[in-house]
Design an enzyme around this catalytic site. Structure first.
Site, PDB file in Angstrom:
ATOM      1  CB  SER A  34       7.325  47.585  74.417  1.00 16.75           C
ATOM      2  OG  SER A  34       7.774  46.330  73.979  1.00 16.75           O
ATOM      3  CG  ASP A  51       9.632  50.582  68.150  1.00 13.61           C
ATOM      4  OD1 ASP A  51      10.095  51.356  67.297  1.00 13.61           O
ATOM      5  OD2 ASP A  51       8.562  49.950  68.005  1.00 13.61           O
ATOM      6  CG  HIS A 100       6.190  46.482  70.723  1.00 16.82           C
ATOM      7  ND1 HIS A 100       7.413  46.817  71.239  1.00 16.82           N
ATOM      8  CD2 HIS A 100       6.035  47.244  69.610  1.00 16.82           C
ATOM      9  CE1 HIS A 100       7.974  47.741  70.471  1.00 16.82           C
ATOM     10  NE2 HIS A 100       7.155  48.027  69.484  1.00 16.82           N
TER      11      HIS A 100
END
Lengths: 270, 189
Positions: B15, B135, B42
């Site tokens: 991310s 996540d 992401h």
């Protein structure tokens, strides 16, 4: 976590008892959906979900709704709508009467977007949009034309990016955190149940949109659905798929030509 | 079938702050032979095919964005497309899904890791990089549950330490490595 065998049992029940066939949906995706149903509807075990589904007909609608993905938005992928407007609508305009099919319309955001596009091209008066889904619950929502106000900021941005020329808020009225789209748009849309897995072609269209539905089907089912679209499309009509879906590898591909390098819109050449 | 030749699969989730780490790793990778790599990053939605070009520039290995129903083959680096969840089927094909965001993310690292765990079992290596999201932790736990191995970027080397730290705090990391160590691990050095 439930096993593949349990999923098979459950899907066979749904097919045998209710005639809904999810057995050719992609496995990993359907497993996630069923695990989600177990959690959201608080079933302590798989057996209890299965029992409920077998013995409570009213739960079926809920199950179908929860197992299908109903995430959608208005003017999703704005560039797609721009190409529709610039490259497809001018051809559709030459017809005395325009018929469009949104297959797997979910809660209707896309079909209302299309109605707006047609309205701005001054074509809505001679158009009829068929919006179909397997799921009664979402069709009812779509028929209402009522959406959450909180999404309108993003939809409005999408609308502008797609080349929209008016104030997006002209198309709806706001009440209590919700918006209702104008009756003028809704009047041209027919909402109906249709199952791409088991139902047949029901009309001929100049444009069929089926975006982000085929990703949930296995290859066999994809070919069936694409065949159904081919049967339902006039020669020189258009077929639009989702951003990551393709006609490549489909048996009918040779008769189709992609009209844009990027957007997934094909024209039926013969 | 070429798919049966897959001996190892590395799924990498990142991310915020992971982009530079990915570039670093890509530049150091040896040819993959019987392995495949899947990257779930992401990012803002959209048609950013530029990402594939940037990645390709760093490595001689073929980098491609996943097509739906595509079979996973050894020797490739696959990248999850923006705005879709990436799932891996037990027949080693990819499927895509536009269902609800998980951990505010689509693609979600958890979704990819969890399905990969079931498909690949012991052959799977889950790698979690920098990020400021939760996540990935559940995905790593699932990978371990199915016999796979998990590697987490040392939070001290991460621009956003929260995501790897979260995984470590939950006991989901078999190894905690800095980027150089992760590159060595993938290369089997």
């Amino acid at each position: 976590m439930i096993s593949d065998e349990q999923i098979e049992l459950l899907l066979n029940d749904v097919l045998e008892l209710y005639g809904y066939d999810f057995t050719n949906y992609t496995k990993a995706s359907i497993k996630r959906r069923i695990n989600r149903i177990l959690a959201v509807d608080r079933f302590p075990s798989f057996a209890e979900l299965r029992y409920r589904l077998r013995n409570d007909k009213t739960y079926l609608n809920r199950f179908v709704e929860a197992i299908s993905v109903n995430v959608t938005e208005m003017f999703r992928d704005p560039q797609f709508f721009r190409i529709l407007k610039e490259k497809v609508l001018p051809h559709l305009a030459t017809y005395p009467y325009i018929r469009i099919w949104h297959a797997g319309c979910s809660t209707g955001e896309e079909v209302y977007s299309m109605a707006i596009l047609l309205k701005e091209a001054n074509l809505l008066h001679k158009s009829l949009l068929y919006a179909t889904d397997i799921n009664q619950e979402v069709l009812e929502k779509a028929r209402q034309g009522v959406f959450s106000l909180s999404n309108m900021k993003q939809y409005s941005e999408n609308y502008i990016l797609s080349g929209g020329i008016k104030a997006f808020s002209d198309y709806y009225i706001t009440t209590n955190g919700h918006v209702k789209f104008n009756e003028e748009l809704r009047r041209k849309i027919i909402f109906a149940m249709h199952n791409l897995v088991s139902d047949r072609s029901f009309n001929e269209f100049q444009l069929i949109l089926c975006r982000n539905v085929l990703i949930y089907f296995d290859k066999h089912l994809q070919d069936r659905a694409i065949g159904l679209f081919d049967e339902s499309l006039e020669t020189l009509g258009y077929l639009a798929l989702g951003a990551k879906e393709t006609l490549r590898f489909a048996p009918i591909e040779k008769n189709y030509k992609q009209i844009d390098g990027k957007e997934k819109i094909w024209r039926k050449m013969k | 079938m070429a798919q049966d030749e897959i001996k190892k699969v590395f799924v990498i989730g990142g991310s915020s702050g992971s982009f530079d780490v990915l570039l670093y790793l890509l530049a150091r990778l040896q040819p993959l032979d019987a392995a495949a790599i899947v990257i779930v990053l992401h990012r803002k939605s959209g048609y950013d095919t530029a990402l594939i070009e940037v990645f390709s520039y760093r490595t001689g290995i073929t980098v491609k964005e996943v097509d739906e129903k595509e079979p996973m083959l050894p020797g490739f680096i696959y990248v999850a497309p923006a705005n879709y969840h990436l799932l891996i089927e037990k027949d080693y094909t990819f499927s895509l899904d536009v269902s609800e965001r998980i951990n505010y993310s689509r693609p979600s690292i958890d979704v990819c890791f969890e399905t990969a765990a079931e498909a690949f079992g012991q052959k799977l290596f889950g790698i979690l990089l920098s990020g400021s999201n939760i996540d990935g932790t559940h995905g790593l736990e699932t990978i371990r549950q199915f016999g796979g191995t998990t590697i987490v970027q040392n939070p001290q080397t991460a621009e956003s330490p929260f995501m790897p730290q979260q995984a470590i705090n939950n006991g989901a990391a078999d190894y905690v490595l800095e980027p150089e160590g992760i590159a060595r691990f993938i290369n089997g050095e």
